[in-house]
Design an enzyme around this catalytic site. Structure first.
Site, PDB file in Angstrom:
ATOM      1  N   CYS A  28       0.874  -1.173   0.000  1.00 15.21           N
ATOM      2  CA  CYS A  28       0.000   0.000   0.000  1.00 15.21           C
ATOM      3  C   CYS A  28       0.908   1.219   0.000  1.00 15.21           C
ATOM      4  O   CYS A  28       2.130   1.095   0.104  1.00 15.21           O
ATOM      5  CB  CYS A  28      -0.931  -0.015   1.215  1.00 15.21           C
ATOM      6  SG  CYS A  28      -0.071  -0.265   2.768  1.00 15.21           S
ATOM      7  N   TYR A  45       1.857  11.538 -12.033  1.00 19.08           N
ATOM      8  CA  TYR A  45       0.447  11.753 -11.676  1.00 19.08           C
ATOM      9  C   TYR A  45       0.435  12.552 -10.377  1.00 19.08           C
ATOM     10  O   TYR A  45       1.401  12.527  -9.606  1.00 19.08           O
ATOM     11  CB  TYR A  45      -0.315  10.425 -11.519  1.00 19.08           C
ATOM     12  CG  TYR A  45       0.268   9.500 -10.471  1.00 19.08           C
ATOM     13  CD1 TYR A  45      -0.216   9.475  -9.166  1.00 19.08           C
ATOM     14  CD2 TYR A  45       1.316   8.645 -10.779  1.00 19.08           C
ATOM     15  CE1 TYR A  45       0.320   8.638  -8.201  1.00 19.08           C
ATOM     16  CE2 TYR A  45       1.865   7.797  -9.829  1.00 19.08           C
ATOM     17  CZ  TYR A  45       1.366   7.800  -8.544  1.00 19.08           C
ATOM     18  OH  TYR A  45       1.912   6.975  -7.580  1.00 19.08           O
ATOM     19  N   TYR A 152       9.378  -3.611  -9.856  1.00 19.16           N
ATOM     20  CA  TYR A 152       8.102  -3.455 -10.561  1.00 19.16           C
ATOM     21  C   TYR A 152       8.377  -3.388 -12.066  1.00 19.16           C
ATOM     22  O   TYR A 152       9.064  -2.470 -12.522  1.00 19.16           O
ATOM     23  CB  TYR A 152       7.401  -2.179 -10.078  1.00 19.16           C
ATOM     24  CG  TYR A 152       5.974  -1.998 -10.564  1.00 19.16           C
ATOM     25  CD1 TYR A 152       5.213  -3.093 -10.984  1.00 19.16           C
ATOM     26  CD2 TYR A 152       5.371  -0.750 -10.577  1.00 19.16           C
ATOM     27  CE1 TYR A 152       3.908  -2.926 -11.404  1.00 19.16           C
ATOM     28  CE2 TYR A 152       4.059  -0.574 -11.005  1.00 19.16           C
ATOM     29  CZ  TYR A 152       3.332  -1.673 -11.422  1.00 19.16           C
ATOM     30  OH  TYR A 152       2.039  -1.518 -11.842  1.00 19.16           O
ATOM     31  N   ASP A 244      -2.928  -2.498  -2.313  1.00 22.80           N
ATOM     32  CA  ASP A 244      -2.467  -1.490  -3.280  1.00 22.80           C
ATOM     33  C   ASP A 244      -3.158  -0.133  -3.064  1.00 22.80           C
ATOM     34  O   ASP A 244      -3.039   0.764  -3.883  1.00 22.80           O
ATOM     35  CB  ASP A 244      -2.662  -1.973  -4.722  1.00 22.80           C
ATOM     36  CG  ASP A 244      -2.080  -1.019  -5.759  1.00 22.80           C
ATOM     37  OD1 ASP A 244      -0.983  -0.495  -5.522  1.00 22.80           O
ATOM     38  OD2 ASP A 244      -2.731  -0.773  -6.798  1.00 22.80           O
TER      39      ASP A 244
HETATM   40  C1  0GY Z   1       1.392   0.259  -7.737  1.00 26.07           C
HETATM   41  C2  0GY Z   1       1.270   0.527  -9.156  1.00 26.07           C
HETATM   42  C3  0GY Z   1       1.390   1.706  -9.795  1.00 26.07           C
HETATM   43  C4  0GY Z   1       1.989   2.868  -9.282  1.00 26.07           C
HETATM   44  C5  0GY Z   1       3.052   2.906  -8.492  1.00 26.07           C
HETATM   45  O1  0GY Z   1       4.834   3.963  -7.514  1.00 26.07           O
HETATM   46  C6  0GY Z   1       3.810   4.116  -8.144  1.00 26.07           C
HETATM   47  O2  0GY Z   1       3.406   5.204  -8.530  1.00 26.07           O
HETATM   48  O3  0GY Z   1       3.527   1.812  -7.972  1.00 26.07           O
HETATM   49  C7  0GY Z   1       0.912   1.800 -11.180  1.00 26.07           C
HETATM   50  O4  0GY Z   1       0.544   2.904 -11.615  1.00 26.07           O
HETATM   51  O5  0GY Z   1       0.853   0.754 -11.867  1.00 26.07           O
HETATM   52  O6  0GY Z   1       1.980  -0.741  -7.359  1.00 26.07           O
HETATM   53  O7  0GY Z   1       0.931   1.040  -6.942  1.00 26.07           O
END
Ligand code: 0GY
Length: 289
Positions: A28, A45, A152, A244
């Site tokens: 989260c 964003y 990621y 998340d």
């Molecule tokens: C997630 C996925 C996203 C965003 C981020 O760090 C972040 O901005 O992780 C996404 O936009 O796919 O895991 O929260």
């Protein structure tokens, strides 16, 4: 960039599924509050504030005990909001930071004291400007004892990630299973490739997270369940779960967090699996001390 966005459900339902006492929401984030913790100039964003108090209220509403707060890209490498939330948690939150790879050793020690237990390498082009593998490896080689790396990436670059992941000298956690196409099913090419990654090293973990991102069929996310349940059953000691929340960038298809929790027994159908995924595994990774 346009206005600030809200990506979380205003009033998530109370889940029918009751997590075992001590359960950990292991993925989260917190956003802001912006006045206190401004967003990065490089943020892709700009969310509305979603701070610690909201996160802890959701934790209690869903029946969880602990949080692992992952630094979100909108805060760049300034981990102040994440550290502040951890400090307010009375020991019930730990975190994953995003750092400048040139970070001094003293600053890493400071993050450890603040409850950080890993760093995140983000390879999503829509979220970050660059992802320098050589610099990432350098910092991965000098992390405090007991830390891990969270990565990621999306399934289309899994093959080019293999060599990099193999070179990481600490345990590795893969966010959202590297975002497989769950409509392919459990034996589809994406899941097969991901299993090959897990089979190559015993210390690669994964988050069985984000049906809302991975399953275009929507709630109740049947494709996600069908594809992910066998993975949870086959790698029960390496799986984590999280909401998340506040669901960055999901403003067009905001999931109900109560429904996310109700999916848990569908991907981890026995009490033993649920205990591992929600308690034993995250406690081993984040509260080993
Ligand atoms: C997630 C996925 C996203 C965003 C981020 O760090 C972040 O901005 O992780 C996404 O936009 O796919 O895991 O929260």
């Amino acid at each position: 960039m346009t206005g600030r966005i809200t990506s979380w459900h205003p009033s998530p339902g109370k889940p029918r599924y009751v997590p075992p006492p001590g359960s950990v929401d292991a993925h989260c984030h917190v956003f802001g509050p912006m006045e206190q913790f401004p967003f990065s100039a490089k943020a892709k964003y700009l969310p509305e504030d979603a701070g610690a108090q909201k996160l802890f209220a959701l934790r209690d509403h869903l029946g969880f005990a602990r949080n692992v707060i992952v630094q979100a890209s909108c805060h760049g490498t300034d981990n102040s909001a994440t550290l502040d939330a951890i400090a307010r948690s009375q020991g019930m939150a730990r975190g994953v930071a995003v750092v400048d790879p040139a970070i001094p050793a003293d600053d890493l020690a400071g993050l450890h004291a603040g409850g950080i237990r890993g760093i995140r390498f983000n390879f999503l082009k829509r979220l970050v400007d660059d992802a320098p593998k050589d610099k990432f490896l350098e910092v991965a080689n000098r992390l405090p004892a007991g830390w891990h790396v969270v990565i990621y990436f999306e399934a289309d670059i899994l093959e080019e990630m293999r060599e990099f992941i193999a070179a990481i000298p600490v345990p590795v956690v893969i966010d959202h299973m590297g975002r497989p196409d769950v409509s392919q099913g459990p034996d589809g090419p994406d899941m097969r490739a991901f299993r090959k990654l897990l089979d190559g090293r015993g210390d690669i973990w994964f988050k069985a997270t984000c049906p809302d991102r991975l399953d275009s069929g929507g709630d109740p996310w049947d494709d996600f369940v069908q594809s992910v349940r066998p993975l949870v059953e086959d790698y029960p000691d390496r799986v984590l779960w999280g909401t998340d929340w506040p669901h960055p960038n999901m403003q067009d298809t905001i999931p109900d967090d109560g429904h996310l929790v109700d999916m848990i027994p569908r991907i981890a159908p026995t009490e033993a699996l649920q205990r591992k995924m929600l308690i034993d595994n995250p406690m081993r990774l984040y509260w080993a001390d």
